[in-house]
Design a protein around this motif. Structure first.
Motif, mmCIF file in Angstrom:
data_model
loop_
_atom_site.group_PDB
_atom_site.id
_atom_site.type_symbol
_atom_site.label_atom_id
_atom_site.label_comp_id
_atom_site.label_asym_id
_atom_site.label_seq_id
_atom_site.Cartn_x
_atom_site.Cartn_y
_atom_site.Cartn_z
ATOM 1 N N ARG A 1 0.851 -1.188 0.000
ATOM 2 C CA ARG A 1 0.000 0.000 0.000
ATOM 3 C C ARG A 1 0.882 1.232 0.000
ATOM 4 N NH1 ARG A 1 -4.084 2.125 4.700
ATOM 5 N NH2 ARG A 1 -4.988 3.802 3.486
ATOM 6 N N PHE A 2 0.431 2.279 -0.684
ATOM 7 C CA PHE A 2 1.116 3.566 -0.664
ATOM 8 C C PHE A 2 0.281 4.521 0.165
ATOM 9 C CE2 PHE A 2 1.885 7.838 -2.314
ATOM 10 C CZ PHE A 2 3.259 7.904 -2.157
ATOM 11 N N ARG A 3 0.896 5.190 1.100
ATOM 12 C CA ARG A 3 0.167 6.121 1.974
ATOM 13 C C ARG A 3 0.731 7.517 1.765
ATOM 14 N NH1 ARG A 3 -3.399 5.270 6.303
ATOM 15 N NH2 ARG A 3 -4.118 7.335 6.832
ATOM 16 N N GLU A 4 -0.041 8.388 1.150
ATOM 17 C CA GLU A 4 0.364 9.757 0.856
ATOM 18 C C GLU A 4 0.278 10.628 2.100
ATOM 19 O OE1 GLU A 4 1.621 12.907 -1.628
ATOM 20 O OE2 GLU A 4 1.242 10.872 -2.306
ATOM 21 N N LYS A 5 1.394 11.193 2.497
ATOM 22 C CA LYS A 5 1.478 12.168 3.590
ATOM 23 C C LYS A 5 0.662 11.772 4.828
ATOM 24 C CE LYS A 5 2.315 15.909 0.336
ATOM 25 N NZ LYS A 5 2.132 15.181 -0.882
ATOM 26 N N PRO A 6 1.089 10.734 5.530
ATOM 27 C CA PRO A 6 0.371 10.349 6.747
ATOM 28 C C PRO A 6 0.494 11.442 7.809
ATOM 29 C CG PRO A 6 2.449 9.181 6.612
ATOM 30 C CD PRO A 6 2.283 9.919 5.311
ATOM 31 N N SER A 7 -0.445 11.472 8.731
ATOM 32 C CA SER A 7 -0.366 12.427 9.839
ATOM 33 C C SER A 7 0.899 12.134 10.641
ATOM 34 C CB SER A 7 -1.591 12.278 10.746
ATOM 35 O OG SER A 7 -1.552 11.009 11.396
ATOM 36 N N ALA A 8 1.306 13.093 11.456
ATOM 37 C CA ALA A 8 2.520 12.909 12.254
ATOM 38 C C ALA A 8 2.398 11.693 13.167
ATOM 39 C CB ALA A 8 2.807 14.171 13.062
ATOM 40 N N SER A 9 1.244 11.514 13.795
ATOM 41 C CA SER A 9 1.094 10.380 14.717
ATOM 42 C C SER A 9 1.140 9.044 13.966
ATOM 43 C CB SER A 9 -0.189 10.502 15.533
ATOM 44 O OG SER A 9 -1.319 10.484 14.693
ATOM 45 N N LEU A 10 0.537 8.986 12.790
ATOM 46 C CA LEU A 10 0.578 7.748 12.014
ATOM 47 C C LEU A 10 2.001 7.484 11.505
ATOM 48 C CD1 LEU A 10 -0.912 5.334 10.892
ATOM 49 C CD2 LEU A 10 -1.585 6.736 8.926
ATOM 50 N N ALA A 11 2.698 8.517 11.089
ATOM 51 C CA ALA A 11 4.082 8.352 10.641
ATOM 52 C C ALA A 11 4.945 7.826 11.783
ATOM 53 C CB ALA A 11 4.631 9.675 10.123
ATOM 54 N N GLU A 12 4.706 8.314 12.994
ATOM 55 C CA GLU A 12 5.446 7.813 14.160
ATOM 56 C C GLU A 12 5.160 6.329 14.390
ATOM 57 O OE1 GLU A 12 4.766 10.304 17.589
ATOM 58 O OE2 GLU A 12 5.493 12.082 16.530
ATOM 59 N N GLN A 13 3.915 5.926 14.212
ATOM 60 C CA GLN A 13 3.560 4.502 14.342
ATOM 61 C C GLN A 13 4.302 3.668 13.300
ATOM 62 O OE1 GLN A 13 -0.696 3.798 14.319
ATOM 63 N NE2 GLN A 13 -1.059 5.607 15.582
ATOM 64 N N PHE A 14 4.356 4.176 12.073
ATOM 65 C CA PHE A 14 5.079 3.469 11.017
ATOM 66 C C PHE A 14 6.546 3.286 11.410
ATOM 67 C CE2 PHE A 14 2.143 5.161 7.382
ATOM 68 C CZ PHE A 14 1.156 4.282 7.771
ATOM 69 N N LEU A 15 7.162 4.351 11.908
ATOM 70 C CA LEU A 15 8.564 4.279 12.308
ATOM 71 C C LEU A 15 8.773 3.274 13.425
ATOM 72 C CD1 LEU A 15 9.566 8.049 12.171
ATOM 73 C CD2 LEU A 15 10.364 6.228 10.659
ATOM 74 N N GLU A 16 7.865 3.276 14.403
ATOM 75 C CA GLU A 16 7.970 2.343 15.524
ATOM 76 C C GLU A 16 7.862 0.890 15.052
ATOM 77 O OE1 GLU A 16 5.030 3.481 18.417
ATOM 78 O OE2 GLU A 16 5.999 5.417 18.783
ATOM 79 N N GLN A 17 6.991 0.638 14.064
ATOM 80 C CA GLN A 17 6.815 -0.727 13.568
ATOM 81 C C GLN A 17 8.046 -1.195 12.788
ATOM 82 O OE1 GLN A 17 3.033 -1.157 11.564
ATOM 83 N NE2 GLN A 17 1.997 0.011 13.159
ATOM 84 N N GLY A 18 8.704 -0.260 12.126
ATOM 85 C CA GLY A 18 9.987 -0.555 11.498
ATOM 86 C C GLY A 18 9.987 -1.265 10.162
#
Length: 84
Positions: free
Chosen positions: A8-25
């Motif tokens: 999936r491609f996610r265009e410009k996620p919110s800051a909180s969602l981007a942080e979740q993505f980073l945490e998941q790795g």
């Protein structure tokens, strides 16, 4: 160089969602960089997005770049260059 299937491609996620993505790795990021010559981008904007082409022309011929930018930029249709 490895090739990966994009789920999936996610265009410009919110800051909180981007942080979740980073945490998941297990996410990668698209930097969205484009490289064109000035004549090529101006020609294509004239054809595909005259509003933006007119804005760029106004900036390039402005006696007061800052004033022109402040006046015209907020009025532009909010459109990413790759969609323009």
């Amino acid at each position: 160089m490895p090739v990966y299937e994009v789920v999936r491609f996610r265009e410009k996620p919110s800051a909180s969602l981007a942080e979740q993505f980073l945490e998941q790795g297990h996410f990668t990021w698209n930097a969205g960089m484009f490289f064109w010559t000035v004549p090529t981008v101006r020609e294509n904007l004239t054809q595909h997005c005259p509003e933006l082409a007119d804005f760029i022309h106004a900036l390039s011929t402005a006696e007061d770049f800052d004033a022109t930018m402040k006046e015209r930029f907020p009025k532009l249709t909010k459109l990413s260059i790759d969609y323009a």
